[in-house]
Design a protein around this motif. Structure first.
Motif, mmCIF file in Angstrom:
data_model
loop_
_atom_site.group_PDB
_atom_site.id
_atom_site.type_symbol
_atom_site.label_atom_id
_atom_site.label_comp_id
_atom_site.label_asym_id
_atom_site.label_seq_id
_atom_site.Cartn_x
_atom_site.Cartn_y
_atom_site.Cartn_z
ATOM 1 N N ILE A 1 -3.795 7.699 17.933
ATOM 2 C CA ILE A 1 -2.892 6.617 17.489
ATOM 3 C C ILE A 1 -1.750 7.333 17.070
ATOM 4 C CG2 ILE A 1 -2.892 5.106 15.230
ATOM 5 C CD1 ILE A 1 -5.827 5.089 15.210
ATOM 6 N N LEU A 2 -0.379 6.720 17.613
ATOM 7 C CA LEU A 2 0.800 7.251 17.518
ATOM 8 C C LEU A 2 1.498 6.137 16.302
ATOM 9 C CD1 LEU A 2 2.014 7.786 21.105
ATOM 10 C CD2 LEU A 2 0.929 9.305 19.682
ATOM 11 N N SER A 3 1.515 6.821 15.217
ATOM 12 C CA SER A 3 2.190 6.107 14.084
ATOM 13 C C SER A 3 3.359 6.699 13.511
ATOM 14 C CB SER A 3 1.266 6.355 12.655
ATOM 15 O OG SER A 3 2.016 6.264 11.599
ATOM 16 N N ILE B 1 -4.826 10.939 14.609
ATOM 17 C CA ILE B 1 -4.069 9.956 14.066
ATOM 18 C C ILE B 1 -2.546 10.871 13.848
ATOM 19 C CG2 ILE B 1 -3.054 8.633 12.353
ATOM 20 C CD1 ILE B 1 -6.007 8.430 11.292
ATOM 21 N N PHE B 2 -1.508 10.519 14.903
ATOM 22 C CA PHE B 2 -0.290 11.446 14.895
ATOM 23 C C PHE B 2 0.514 10.551 13.819
ATOM 24 C CE2 PHE B 2 -0.563 14.086 18.617
ATOM 25 C CZ PHE B 2 -1.740 13.768 19.066
ATOM 26 N N THR B 3 1.062 11.391 13.041
ATOM 27 C CA THR B 3 1.805 10.665 11.816
ATOM 28 C C THR B 3 3.024 11.846 11.377
ATOM 29 O OG1 THR B 3 1.860 10.001 9.625
ATOM 30 C CG2 THR B 3 0.192 11.490 10.084
ATOM 31 N N LEU B 4 3.976 11.331 10.584
ATOM 32 C CA LEU B 4 5.163 12.135 10.045
ATOM 33 C C LEU B 4 4.517 12.378 8.469
ATOM 34 C CD1 LEU B 4 8.144 10.204 11.124
ATOM 35 C CD2 LEU B 4 7.544 12.552 11.790
ATOM 36 N N PHE B 5 3.524 11.660 8.051
ATOM 37 C CA PHE B 5 3.247 11.898 6.577
ATOM 38 C C PHE B 5 1.676 11.945 6.583
ATOM 39 C CE2 PHE B 5 6.813 9.309 6.889
ATOM 40 C CZ PHE B 5 7.808 10.029 6.094
ATOM 41 N N PRO B 6 1.010 13.165 6.991
ATOM 42 C CA PRO B 6 -0.412 13.363 7.019
ATOM 43 C C PRO B 6 -1.001 13.056 5.295
ATOM 44 C CG PRO B 6 0.767 15.154 7.517
ATOM 45 C CD PRO B 6 1.725 14.070 7.757
ATOM 46 N N GLU B 7 0.123 13.480 4.429
ATOM 47 C CA GLU B 7 -0.668 13.354 2.969
ATOM 48 C C GLU B 7 -0.815 11.921 2.696
ATOM 49 O OE1 GLU B 7 2.358 14.342 4.163
ATOM 50 O OE2 GLU B 7 3.895 13.148 3.045
ATOM 51 N N ALA B 8 -0.102 11.009 3.354
ATOM 52 C CA ALA B 8 -0.473 9.714 3.109
ATOM 53 C C ALA B 8 -1.909 9.154 3.475
ATOM 54 C CB ALA B 8 0.337 8.685 3.955
ATOM 55 N N PHE B 9 -2.684 10.167 4.173
ATOM 56 C CA PHE B 9 -3.965 9.604 4.481
ATOM 57 C C PHE B 9 -5.040 10.357 3.828
ATOM 58 C CE2 PHE B 9 -0.915 8.665 8.089
ATOM 59 C CZ PHE B 9 -1.699 7.696 8.782
ATOM 60 N N GLU B 10 -4.908 11.267 2.677
ATOM 61 C CA GLU B 10 -5.848 11.922 1.903
ATOM 62 C C GLU B 10 -6.813 11.135 1.674
ATOM 63 O OE1 GLU B 10 -4.049 14.587 -0.733
ATOM 64 O OE2 GLU B 10 -2.944 15.664 1.033
ATOM 65 N N TRP B 11 -6.682 10.217 0.735
ATOM 66 C CA TRP B 11 -7.687 9.241 0.495
ATOM 67 C C TRP B 11 -8.416 8.553 1.409
ATOM 68 C CZ3 TRP B 11 -7.430 3.997 1.529
ATOM 69 C CH2 TRP B 11 -8.645 3.292 1.085
ATOM 70 N N PHE B 12 -7.667 8.247 2.599
ATOM 71 C CA PHE B 12 -8.237 7.529 3.374
ATOM 72 C C PHE B 12 -9.434 8.436 4.236
ATOM 73 C CE2 PHE B 12 -8.381 6.515 8.195
ATOM 74 C CZ PHE B 12 -9.047 5.160 8.213
ATOM 75 N N LEU B 13 -9.031 9.643 4.517
ATOM 76 C CA LEU B 13 -10.334 10.412 5.062
ATOM 77 C C LEU B 13 -11.189 10.637 4.064
ATOM 78 C CD1 LEU B 13 -8.012 13.181 6.909
ATOM 79 C CD2 LEU B 13 -8.954 11.022 7.577
ATOM 80 N N GLU B 14 -11.139 10.437 2.833
ATOM 81 C CA GLU B 14 -12.209 10.888 1.867
ATOM 82 C C GLU B 14 -13.163 9.723 1.523
ATOM 83 O OE1 GLU B 14 -10.554 12.097 -1.561
ATOM 84 O OE2 GLU B 14 -9.507 13.979 -0.714
ATOM 85 N N GLN B 15 -12.703 8.589 1.814
ATOM 86 C CA GLN B 15 -13.411 7.253 1.521
ATOM 87 C C GLN B 15 -14.748 7.223 2.640
ATOM 88 O OE1 GLN B 15 -12.455 3.604 2.476
ATOM 89 N NE2 GLN B 15 -11.788 4.564 4.483
ATOM 90 N N ARG B 16 -15.680 6.335 2.060
ATOM 91 C CA ARG B 16 -16.870 6.200 2.555
ATOM 92 C C ARG B 16 -17.279 6.202 4.360
ATOM 93 N NH1 ARG B 16 -22.710 4.910 0.656
ATOM 94 N NH2 ARG B 16 -23.314 3.841 2.576
ATOM 95 N N GLU C 1 1.798 3.925 8.985
ATOM 96 C CA GLU C 1 0.626 4.525 8.128
ATOM 97 C C GLU C 1 -0.245 3.621 7.909
ATOM 98 O OE1 GLU C 1 3.890 5.296 7.051
ATOM 99 O OE2 GLU C 1 4.090 6.941 8.476
ATOM 100 N N ILE C 2 0.042 2.555 7.233
ATOM 101 C CA ILE C 2 -0.994 1.534 6.866
ATOM 102 C C ILE C 2 -1.403 0.872 8.082
ATOM 103 C CG2 ILE C 2 -1.086 -0.665 5.818
ATOM 104 C CD1 ILE C 2 0.920 0.522 3.740
ATOM 105 N N PRO C 3 -0.818 0.449 9.072
ATOM 106 C CA PRO C 3 -1.283 -0.014 10.165
ATOM 107 C C PRO C 3 -2.415 0.858 10.891
ATOM 108 C CG PRO C 3 0.788 -0.497 10.444
ATOM 109 C CD PRO C 3 0.666 0.123 9.150
ATOM 110 N N LEU D 1 -5.796 14.375 11.354
ATOM 111 C CA LEU D 1 -4.552 14.143 11.284
ATOM 112 C C LEU D 1 -3.391 15.145 12.022
ATOM 113 C CD1 LEU D 1 -4.408 13.200 7.622
ATOM 114 C CD2 LEU D 1 -4.334 11.697 9.611
ATOM 115 N N ARG D 2 -2.682 14.451 12.948
ATOM 116 C CA ARG D 2 -1.765 15.650 13.529
ATOM 117 C C ARG D 2 -0.186 15.232 13.164
ATOM 118 N NH1 ARG D 2 -5.449 18.631 15.725
ATOM 119 N NH2 ARG D 2 -7.042 17.582 17.138
#
Ligand code: 6GU
Length: 236
Positions: A108-110, A5-20, A140-142, A34-35
């Protein structure tokens, strides 16, 4: 599957990566990375965007920045199937999720701002994908929506191996929405549970669920009927 997942805001994905589903899929051997475009940008000052040619509001993410990030991650060789997120793209549905989850790797290019220089769409991406007919401020949400729908299909993502098979819109459900679920207590504030679910008769339960699923499909297409069970009463 290897998902980047390429993003300008990798920190927005922290919760996402930890969930089940993601955690489980990763434990079972899939990769979700995350890239950050800024890690590869060739522009001084860590910039990734610029003003649009022809003028107008907002900033546009540069094609050279996105290309440098892709080369940084994949080298000069073959790149995985690359999806750019844009509200103007093909609307995400179960068929596209199946297609993507069968790939060995997906990028994925975000984006943010006014989106990407269109050459990203023309030359770097294989697919343009939207998550629905509305506009969000960024990708990010998409990206999380797309990644979660794909990751849920990967080995080990879901605890119960049957649960992805009979879920809403899947092939096993004939592309229909899922049947309604109930659990204890059997009665709450006078709100009951359909008697058939308490009957212990598996064949009746199966037939009822099938019927409910069809009914909901009808309700969704604007048919009459079935609404008392498909959309139970709200609070009195
Ligand atoms: Cl992929 N991006 C943005 N910004 N808005 C959206 C979308 C994507 N899909 C639906 N709305």
């Amino acid at each position: 599957m290897k998902l980047d997942i390429f993003t300008l805001f990798p920190e927005a994905f922290e919760w996402f990566l930890e969930q089940r589903p993601v955690r489980k899929a990763v434990e079972a051997g899939s990769e979700v990375n995350l890239r950050d475009y800024r890690d590869w940008t060739p522009i001084k000052g860590g910039r990734v965007d610029d003003a649009p040619y022809g003028g107008g509001a907002g900033m546009v993410i540069r094609v050279d920045v996105v290309d440098a990030a892709l080369t940084g991650v994949y080298g000069a060789g073959e790149r995985p199937r690359t999806v750019v997120l844009t509200p103007a793209g093909r609307q995400l549905d179960d068929a596209l999720v199946s297609e993507l989850s069968a790939e060995p790797a997906v990028a994925i290019l975000s984006g943010r701002y006014e989106g990407f220089d269109h050459r990203v769409h023309e030359h770097l991406a294989d697919d343009e994908v939207s998550i629905g007919p509305y506009v969000l401020a960024g990708g990010e949400i998409p990206a999380m929506v797309l990644a979660e729908t794909v990751v849920r299909r990967l080995p080990g993502a879901l605890g119960d191996p049957e649960s992805p098979i009979e879920e809403s819109f899947s092939e096993a459900m004939g592309g229909r929405p899922e049947y309604p679920h109930y659990t204890r207590p059997p009665e709450y504030r006078g709100w009951g549970v359909p008697e058939v679910l308490l009957s212990g008769d598996h064949e009746r339960v199966r037939r009822w669920r099938e019927q409910q699923s069809e009914l909901r499909a009808g309700v969704r297409q604007g048919d009459s009927g079935g609404d008392s069970v498909a959309s139970p009463d709200r609070h009195p």
